[in-house]
Design an enzyme around this catalytic site. Structure first.
Site, PDB file in Angstrom:
ATOM      1  N   THR A  72      -1.449   7.308  -0.605  1.00 11.91           N
ATOM      2  CA  THR A  72      -2.355   7.499  -1.448  1.00 11.91           C
ATOM      3  C   THR A  72      -3.569   6.517  -0.696  1.00 11.91           C
ATOM      4  OG1 THR A  72      -2.165   5.911  -2.732  1.00 11.91           O
ATOM      5  CG2 THR A  72      -1.461   7.868  -3.351  1.00 11.91           C
ATOM      6  N   ASP A  94       5.061  -5.484   9.069  1.00 10.12           N
ATOM      7  CA  ASP A  94       5.914  -5.278   9.734  1.00 10.12           C
ATOM      8  C   ASP A  94       6.386  -5.736  11.164  1.00 10.12           C
ATOM      9  OD1 ASP A  94       6.605  -2.873   7.870  1.00 10.12           O
ATOM     10  OD2 ASP A  94       5.855  -1.312   9.306  1.00 10.12           O
ATOM     11  N   ARG A 147       0.867  -1.719  -0.271  1.00  9.92           N
ATOM     12  CA  ARG A 147      -0.101   0.370   0.017  1.00  9.92           C
ATOM     13  C   ARG A 147       0.858   1.435  -0.409  1.00  9.92           C
ATOM     14  NH1 ARG A 147      -4.867   0.751   4.511  1.00  9.92           N
ATOM     15  NH2 ARG A 147      -2.335   1.826   6.151  1.00  9.92           N
ATOM     16  N   ASP A 149       1.289  -2.955  12.158  1.00  7.36           N
ATOM     17  CA  ASP A 149       1.795  -2.971  10.855  1.00  7.36           C
ATOM     18  C   ASP A 149       1.815  -4.707   9.845  1.00  7.36           C
ATOM     19  OD1 ASP A 149       2.615  -3.016   8.168  1.00  7.36           O
ATOM     20  OD2 ASP A 149       2.994  -1.469   8.100  1.00  7.36           O
TER      21      ASP A 149
HETATM   22  O1  LIG Z   1      -7.517  -2.318   3.608  1.00  4.68           O
HETATM   23  P1  LIG Z   1      -6.030  -1.731   2.829  1.00  4.68           P
HETATM   24  O2  LIG Z   1      -6.229  -0.179   3.085  1.00  4.68           O
HETATM   25  O3  LIG Z   1      -5.754  -1.805   1.394  1.00  4.68           O
HETATM   26  O4  LIG Z   1      -4.741  -2.058   3.344  1.00  4.68           O
HETATM   27  C1  LIG Z   1      -4.487  -3.606   3.805  1.00  4.68           C
HETATM   28  C2  LIG Z   1      -3.640  -4.067   3.574  1.00  4.68           C
HETATM   29  O5  LIG Z   1      -2.825  -3.079   4.299  1.00  4.68           O
HETATM   30  C3  LIG Z   1      -1.490  -4.469   4.111  1.00  4.68           C
HETATM   31  O6  LIG Z   1      -0.321  -4.792   3.893  1.00  4.68           O
HETATM   32  P2  LIG Z   1       0.938  -3.352   2.908  1.00  4.68           P
HETATM   33  O7  LIG Z   1       0.553  -3.064   1.597  1.00  4.68           O
HETATM   34  O8  LIG Z   1       1.422  -2.760   4.583  1.00  4.68           O
HETATM   35  O9  LIG Z   1       1.981  -4.882   2.501  1.00  4.68           O
HETATM   36  P3  LIG Z   1       2.965  -5.535   3.604  1.00  4.68           P
HETATM   37  O10 LIG Z   1       2.275  -6.648   3.963  1.00  4.68           O
HETATM   38  O11 LIG Z   1       3.941  -5.623   2.720  1.00  4.68           O
HETATM   39  O12 LIG Z   1       3.144  -4.655   4.475  1.00  4.68           O
HETATM   40  C4  LIG Z   1      -1.753  -5.484   5.107  1.00  4.68           C
HETATM   41  O13 LIG Z   1      -1.569  -6.525   4.855  1.00  4.68           O
HETATM   42  C5  LIG Z   1      -3.490  -5.238   3.604  1.00  4.68           C
HETATM   43  O14 LIG Z   1      -2.666  -5.512   2.186  1.00  4.68           O
HETATM   44  O1  LIG Z   2      -3.795  -1.114  10.421  1.00 10.27           O
HETATM   45  C1  LIG Z   2      -3.166  -1.798   9.382  1.00 10.27           C
HETATM   46  C2  LIG Z   2      -4.008  -0.889   8.229  1.00 10.27           C
HETATM   47  C3  LIG Z   2      -3.163  -1.118   7.028  1.00 10.27           C
HETATM   48  N1  LIG Z   2      -1.973  -2.177   7.012  1.00 10.27           N
HETATM   49  C4  LIG Z   2      -1.914  -3.099   8.071  1.00 10.27           C
HETATM   50  O2  LIG Z   2      -1.161  -3.643   8.740  1.00 10.27           O
HETATM   51  N2  LIG Z   2      -2.105  -2.011   8.985  1.00 10.27           N
HETATM   52 MG   LIG Z   3       2.342  -3.316   6.043  1.00 12.61          MG
END
Ligand SMILES: O=P(O)(O)OC[C@H]1O[C@H](OP(=O)(O)OP(=O)(O)O)[C@H](O)[C@@H]1O
Ligand SMILES: O=c1cc[nH]c(=O)[nH]1
Ligand SMILES: [Mg+2]
Length: 210
Positions: free
Chosen positions: A106, A201, A102, A198
């Site tokens: 944005t 992370d 994400r 997160d």
């Molecule tokens: O509903 P949304 O607003 O799209 O957010 C949710 C997304 O954000 C996180 O992933 P992230 O983009 O942080 O990637 P990561 O798993 O690599 O940390 C999570 O695991 C989802 O995929």
């Molecule tokens: O709360 C949140 C939102 C998006 N992605 C995450 O990992 N946590």
């Molecule tokens: Mg993430």
């Protein structure tokens, strides 16, 4: 969209471990694995089975096999923390992958990887991602599956925000959801409140990607 919030003491206790900011990364990983088993158990309740005859050491008996096992789709990165448990529970399944990150300005997902069967006509899929916040990442993932003909897409997540649920429900895609909690909403950074932070992370460490 049908949303099943799993109300169970073992789900509630494990979710509390995940939410707690004092929980370290190794315990976060093992607890997400345990919680995923409980959620996938619920998600697989209505999978169709085929009945046939088997033989116990004593006599013939009715035996069951999954009829057309689902495609599991972890959404990288955080969904990888659910993949092992889901496949352990449904070893007959196959697995595809979607990689999204994400954009934290944005809040829209950026796609960097997809590895999915070309033709999913008439099949079912279980999409694994612990977090549904704005719903953008899951919407993107589920569209990829629906565009390939998938007719039954179950989202298994740990936390969902009402905003994300509404967006997915309005998409018109053939979706259902199993979750441990529907939380209060999103903050100004589109993080789930109270949430768990997160997920990617906490599983794999904070890295700068763009
Ligand atoms: O509903 P949304 O607003 O799209 O957010 C949710 C997304 O954000 C996180 O992933 P992230 O983009 O942080 O990637 P990561 O798993 O690599 O940390 C999570 O695991 C989802 O995929
Ligand atoms: O709360 C949140 C939102 C998006 N992605 C995450 O990992 N946590
Ligand atoms: Mg993430």
């Amino acid at each position: 969209m049908d949303v099943n919030v799993v109300n169970h003491p073992l789900v509630a206790t494990r979710l509390s471990v995940l939410r707690d900011k004092e929980t370290g990364d190794p315990e976060f990983r093992s607890t997400l694995d345990e919680l995923t088993s409980l959620l996938v158990y619920e998600a697989s309740r209505d999978l169709p089975v085929r009945v046939g005859e088997i033989h116990t050491p004593v006599s013939p008996a009715e035996g069951y096999q999954l009829d057309s096992p689902p495609l599991l789709v972890p959404v990288l990165r955080a969904g990888l923390g659910m993949a092992d448990a889901a496949r352990r529970l449904i070893p007959e399944s196959t697995m595809g992958f979607v990689g999204l990150a994400r954009d934290e300005e944005t809040f829209e997902p950026r796609a960097y990887m997809e590895s999915l069967p070309e033709d999913l006509s008439g099949s079912r899929a279980i999409v694994l991602d612990p977090m549904v916040a704005t719903g953008g990442s899951l919407l993107h993932s589920c569209r990829l599956l629906a565009d390939r003909g998938c007719e039954d897409i179950m989202i298994v997540c740990v936390l969902a925000a009402p905003e994300g649920i509404d967006r997915l429900a309005e998409s018109g895609l053939p979706l259902t959801m199993v979750t441990a909690s529907v939380d209060d909403g999103l903050n100004e950074n589109a993080y789930i409140v109270p949430g768990l932070g997160d997920a990617g992370d906490r599983l794999f460490g904070a890295i700068r990607r763009f």
